[in-house]
Design an enzyme around this catalytic site. Structure first.
Site, PDB file in Angstrom:
ATOM      1  N   ASP A  67      -0.246 -25.029   8.450  1.00 15.96           N
ATOM      2  CA  ASP A  67       0.199 -25.366   9.808  1.00 15.96           C
ATOM      3  C   ASP A  67       1.322 -24.452  10.282  1.00 15.96           C
ATOM      4  OD1 ASP A  67       2.097 -26.339   8.036  1.00 15.96           O
ATOM      5  OD2 ASP A  67       1.747 -28.442   8.483  1.00 15.96           O
ATOM      6  N   ASN A 135       5.551 -40.368   6.939  1.00 17.14           N
ATOM      7  CA  ASN A 135       4.611 -41.277   7.621  1.00 17.14           C
ATOM      8  C   ASN A 135       3.191 -41.110   7.098  1.00 17.14           C
ATOM      9  OD1 ASN A 135       3.863 -38.832   8.678  1.00 17.14           O
ATOM     10  ND2 ASN A 135       4.188 -39.351  10.823  1.00 17.14           N
ATOM     11  N   HIS A 137       1.609 -38.172   6.675  1.00 15.90           N
ATOM     12  CA  HIS A 137       0.829 -37.034   7.180  1.00 15.90           C
ATOM     13  C   HIS A 137       0.604 -35.978   6.097  1.00 15.90           C
ATOM     14  CE1 HIS A 137       4.601 -34.742   8.929  1.00 15.90           C
ATOM     15  NE2 HIS A 137       4.289 -34.228   7.783  1.00 15.90           N
ATOM     16  N   GLU A 142      -1.047 -36.190  11.829  1.00 12.41           N
ATOM     17  CA  GLU A 142      -0.240 -37.405  11.959  1.00 12.41           C
ATOM     18  C   GLU A 142      -1.133 -38.645  11.861  1.00 12.41           C
ATOM     19  OE1 GLU A 142       2.758 -36.985  11.663  1.00 12.41           O
ATOM     20  OE2 GLU A 142       3.728 -35.703  13.134  1.00 12.41           O
TER      21      GLU A 142
HETATM   22  C1  GLP Z   1       6.194 -30.939   7.353  1.00 12.48           C
HETATM   23  C2  GLP Z   1       4.950 -30.111   7.000  1.00 12.48           C
HETATM   24  C3  GLP Z   1       4.135 -30.808   5.954  1.00 12.48           C
HETATM   25  C4  GLP Z   1       5.019 -31.231   4.811  1.00 12.48           C
HETATM   26  C5  GLP Z   1       6.014 -32.229   5.295  1.00 12.48           C
HETATM   27  C6  GLP Z   1       6.932 -32.764   4.208  1.00 12.48           C
HETATM   28  O1  GLP Z   1       5.964 -31.897   8.302  1.00 12.48           O
HETATM   29  N1  GLP Z   1       4.135 -29.853   8.126  1.00 12.48           N
HETATM   30  O2  GLP Z   1       3.094 -29.927   5.510  1.00 12.48           O
HETATM   31  O3  GLP Z   1       4.234 -31.779   3.777  1.00 12.48           O
HETATM   32  O4  GLP Z   1       6.806 -31.573   6.264  1.00 12.48           O
HETATM   33  O5  GLP Z   1       8.052 -31.941   4.079  1.00 12.48           O
HETATM   34  P1  GLP Z   1       9.116 -32.004   2.936  1.00 12.48           P
HETATM   35  O6  GLP Z   1       8.451 -31.419   1.728  1.00 12.48           O
HETATM   36  O7  GLP Z   1      10.246 -31.150   3.423  1.00 12.48           O
HETATM   37  O8  GLP Z   1       9.493 -33.427   2.752  1.00 12.48           O
END
Ligand code: GLP
Length: 240
Positions: A67, A135, A137, A142
Site C-alpha cells: 500500500d 482495527n 486491517h 479497513e
Molecule cells: C499501517 C499499514 C499496515 C500495517 C499497519 C500496522 O496502517 N498500512 O500495512 O500493518 O499500519 O502498523 P504497525 O506495524 O506500525 O502497528
C-alpha cells in the site's frame, strides 16, 4: 492458520526473518510481498544483516508492496516508498527496478489501481509479509472491505488516521486516503506471514484468530489461506 506466540518483538522478528531467509536460500528469484509499519522493521533489519554477511542475496528478488498513502511524494519521510528504501532497499543488494509500490501521487489514481492490480497478477508472490491494524486491517483494507477486493483507493478509518498520526507532526498532516492491494490479491500469495506485537493489537489478534470470518475483521480472511503463519508476541496474544 498456524499461530506462533513469541516471547517478544525480537523473537517475532527473528522467526519472520528465518522464514524469509529459508525461502530466499531455496529460491533466489523469489517474489516477496512486503508490508510497512513499525512491526516488520526488526525483520527487515535482520534480513539486511543476513545480506551483508552474504548469506542471502536480493539481486534476483522482486518485491511488491501492499500500500501507499495518496498525496505524499515518494521523497516524503512518511511515504511507504521512503520507508522501504530506508528500512530495506538501501541496505540490501536489490535492484530498485525490481521493487514495486503503488504510486499514490499519480494524477490518475483509479488508473494506477488498475495498473498495480495487473502488475500483481503478473508477479505471483512466494511470501507475503503482513502487519495488522489495531482495527483488524491488513494492508489498508479497513473493516467492511469485501474479501474479493482488488487494488483500490480507500478512505482511511478514523482509528487508522489516529494510530498513524504518531509518525506525523500534526494529525492534520496524516493522509486520509491510500491505495491498497485488495484482500483477494493478498490471499493469492503462496505463503503469508502476519506479524503483530503489543497490547494494542490484542483484540484484533483475537478477532482474527477466534472471531467470525467476516469483513468486519479483514484479517479473519487469512483463515481461508492454506499456508498462513501468524507470529505474535506475548502482549498481542493476551486475549487468545
Ligand atoms: C499501517 C499499514 C499496515 C500495517 C499497519 C500496522 O496502517 N498500512 O500495512 O500493518 O499500519 O502498523 P504497525 O506495524 O506500525 O502497528
Amino acid at each position: 492458520m498456524k499461530v506462533v506466540v513469541a516471547k517478544n518483538y525480537d523473537e517475532v522478528s527473528r522467526l519472520a526473518a528465518d522464514i524469509i531467509v529459508k525461502e530466499l536460500q531455496a529460491n533466489p528469484c523469489a517474489t516477496l510481498g512486503l508490508a510497512t509499519g513499525s512491526t516488520p522493521i526488526g525483520c527487515y533489519n535482520l534480513l539486511s544483516d543476513f545480506c551483508r554477511r552474504k548469506q542471502i542475496s536480493f539481486a534476483k528478488v522482486k518485491t511488491v508492496n501492499l500500500d501507499e498513502y495518496v498525496g505524499l511524494p515518494s521523497s516524503h519521510e512518511q511515504s511507504y516508498a521512503y520507508f522501504m528504501r530506508r528500512h530495506l532497499f538501501d541496505n540490501v543488494d536489490i535492484e530498485l527496478a525490481n521493487t514495486a509500490i503503488p504510486n499514490g501521487n499519480s494524477a490518475d489514481i483509479e488508473g494506477e489501481c488498475a495498473r498495480y492490480s495487473a502488475l500483481i497478477k503478473s508477479l505471483p508472490r512466494d511470501v507475503q509479509v503482513l502487519g495488522l491494524g489495531s482495527n483488524g486491517h491488513i494492508g489498508f483494507n479497513e473493516p467492511c472491505t469485501p474479501f474479493d477486493s482488488t487494488t483500490h483507493v480507500v478512505e482511511l478509518a478514523q482509528s487508522t488516521v489516529s494510530d498513524n498520526s504518531r509518525l506525523f507532526d500534526d494529525l492534520n498532516d496524516v493522509p486520509r486516503r491510500a491505495i491498497t492491494m485488495g484482500i483477494s490479491e493478498i490471499l493469492q500469495a503462496r505463503k503469508v506471514i502476519l506479524l503483530a506485537c503489543g497490547a494494542n493489537k490484542a483484540q484484533a489478534v483475537r478477532d482474527m484468530i477466534k472471531g467470525k470470518i467476516t469483513p468486519d475483521c479483514p484479517a479473519s480472511a487469512l483463515r481461508k489461506h492454506p499456508d498462513c503463519v501468524v507470529i505474535v508476541d506475548e502482549s498481542a496474544a493476551v486475549l487468545l
